[in-house]
Motif scaffolding. Structure first.
Motif, short mmCIF file in Angstrom:
data_model
loop_
_atom_site.label_atom_id
_atom_site.label_comp_id
_atom_site.label_asym_id
_atom_site.label_seq_id
_atom_site.Cartn_x
_atom_site.Cartn_y
_atom_site.Cartn_z
N ARG A 275 10.24 21.01 37.13
CA ARG A 275 9.18 20.63 37.95
C ARG A 275 8.68 19.13 37.61
O ARG A 275 8.03 18.45 38.36
CB ARG A 275 8.05 21.58 37.82
N ASN A 276 8.86 18.85 36.26
CA ASN A 276 8.46 17.72 35.72
C ASN A 276 9.46 16.65 35.72
O ASN A 276 10.14 16.38 34.85
CB ASN A 276 7.61 17.74 34.53
N VAL A 277 9.62 16.28 37.08
CA VAL A 277 10.88 15.43 37.20
C VAL A 277 10.72 13.79 36.72
O VAL A 277 9.86 13.20 36.98
CB VAL A 277 11.16 15.18 38.58
N ILE A 278 11.50 13.35 35.66
CA ILE A 278 11.66 11.93 35.73
C ILE A 278 12.47 11.35 36.37
O ILE A 278 13.40 11.51 36.96
CB ILE A 278 12.32 11.68 33.95
N THR A 279 11.87 10.12 36.90
CA THR A 279 12.23 9.14 37.90
C THR A 279 11.94 7.83 37.38
O THR A 279 11.61 7.47 36.31
CB THR A 279 11.20 9.29 39.16
N VAL A 280 12.86 6.83 38.11
CA VAL A 280 13.00 5.43 37.91
C VAL A 280 12.39 4.68 39.40
O VAL A 280 12.51 5.55 40.26
CB VAL A 280 14.11 5.04 37.55
N SER A 281 11.79 3.71 39.19
CA SER A 281 11.51 2.90 40.15
C SER A 281 12.45 2.06 40.69
O SER A 281 13.28 1.43 40.03
CB SER A 281 10.16 1.89 39.76
N PRO A 282 12.42 1.78 42.12
CA PRO A 282 13.21 0.75 42.64
C PRO A 282 13.54 -0.62 42.18
O PRO A 282 14.22 -1.26 42.22
CB PRO A 282 13.34 0.96 44.19
N ASP A 283 11.96 -0.95 41.76
CA ASP A 283 12.01 -2.22 41.08
C ASP A 283 12.05 -2.55 39.68
O ASP A 283 12.05 -3.44 39.07
CB ASP A 283 10.72 -2.87 41.52
N MET A 284 12.72 -1.45 39.00
CA MET A 284 12.84 -1.39 37.57
C MET A 284 14.24 -1.96 37.46
O MET A 284 15.20 -2.08 38.07
CB MET A 284 13.14 0.15 37.13
N ARG B 271 18.33 7.99 26.86
CA ARG B 271 17.35 8.56 26.19
C ARG B 271 17.13 10.12 26.31
O ARG B 271 16.98 10.98 25.71
CB ARG B 271 16.05 7.99 26.28
N ASN B 272 17.22 10.53 27.62
CA ASN B 272 17.00 11.91 28.26
C ASN B 272 18.22 12.53 28.52
O ASN B 272 18.17 13.62 29.06
CB ASN B 272 16.21 11.54 29.56
N ARG B 273 19.33 11.95 28.14
CA ARG B 273 20.67 12.62 28.22
C ARG B 273 21.08 13.00 29.78
O ARG B 273 21.70 14.00 29.94
CB ARG B 273 20.73 13.88 27.46
N PHE B 274 20.69 12.08 30.75
CA PHE B 274 20.84 12.24 32.03
C PHE B 274 22.07 11.54 32.57
O PHE B 274 22.33 10.54 31.87
CB PHE B 274 19.76 11.65 32.85
N ARG B 275 22.90 11.83 33.41
CA ARG B 275 23.86 11.06 33.94
C ARG B 275 23.38 10.51 35.38
O ARG B 275 24.16 9.61 35.55
CB ARG B 275 25.26 11.62 34.10
N ARG B 276 22.41 11.10 35.82
CA ARG B 276 21.88 10.51 37.03
C ARG B 276 20.50 10.91 37.13
O ARG B 276 19.77 11.79 36.48
CB ARG B 276 22.48 11.07 38.30
N ILE B 277 19.76 10.02 37.92
CA ILE B 277 18.38 10.28 37.89
C ILE B 277 17.71 9.81 39.39
O ILE B 277 18.21 8.88 40.02
CB ILE B 277 17.56 9.44 37.09
N PRO B 278 16.52 10.61 39.89
CA PRO B 278 16.21 10.12 41.03
C PRO B 278 15.31 9.02 41.04
O PRO B 278 14.82 8.57 40.01
CB PRO B 278 14.98 11.44 41.32
N ILE C 138 13.66 8.04 47.04
CA ILE C 138 14.19 7.13 47.94
C ILE C 138 15.66 6.92 47.68
O ILE C 138 16.39 6.08 48.40
CB ILE C 138 13.61 5.72 47.81
N GLY C 139 16.03 7.50 46.55
CA GLY C 139 17.75 7.17 46.07
C GLY C 139 17.91 7.92 44.86
O GLY C 139 16.99 8.51 44.41
N MET C 140 19.25 7.86 44.58
CA MET C 140 19.91 8.49 43.34
C MET C 140 20.54 7.22 42.55
O MET C 140 21.20 6.48 43.16
CB MET C 140 20.66 9.41 43.52
N LEU C 141 20.34 7.14 41.21
CA LEU C 141 20.90 6.00 40.46
C LEU C 141 21.84 7.10 39.22
O LEU C 141 21.33 7.86 38.80
CB LEU C 141 20.02 5.20 39.81
#
Length: 153
Positions: free
Chosen positions: A93-102, A113-120, A128-131
């Protein structure tokens, strides 16, 4: 290079009431390691393969007692019960996301750092997308190759 320059804008999502059978089917058929959970246009969670499989893992106590090995086949059988659940039952429920302007490399650092291969990718609570790390690697590869071709030797 910004996240918005390399992210995928077409994103498969599920809603909180989607059955885990459907979620798991999408994961297996399309090789998604996770899916954003969206409700009324708002990003409310993320369900990943590790969330599903984590429910099948033996507890630390079972490993310490040595009883886990004998129960692994039984635990695998619990998968039938998991697919009867809803996405809301397993999603983070506490989704870590990134900004499109990052900057894309800063987003890569968040993923590593969070051991993700993809992030919203989100603006506020709107998806607005996936990375993916692959998106970033591919963009850097193409950018570097283009520079090499333009630079005389």
């Amino acid at each position: 290079m910004l996240v918005k320059d390399v992210m995928s804008r077409t994103v498969r999502t599920v809603d909180p009431e989607t059955s885990m059978l459907e979620v798991s089917s999408l994961m297996c058929l399309y090789r998604f390691s996770g899916l954003p959970v969206v409700d009324d246009g708002k990003l409310v969670g993320f369900v990943a393969e590790k969330d599903v499989l984590d429910r099948l893992f033996p507890s630390i106590e079972e490993f310490m007692e040595g009883t886990a090995a004998m129960k692994l086949d039984d635990m695998q059988g619990q998968y039938r019960d998991l697919v009867k659940l809803k996405a809301a039952d397993l999603m983070a429920r506490n989704v870590i996301t990134v900004s499109p302007d990052m900057h894309a490399l800063r987003a890569a650092a968040v993923m590593v750092r969070n051991r993700f291969r993809r992030i919203p990718v989100a603006e506020g609570d709107k998806l607005i997308g996936m990375l993916s790390l692959g998106d970033i690697h591919k963009a850097i590869f193409h950018s570097s190759i283009a520079k090499m071709r333009c630079t005389p030797e």
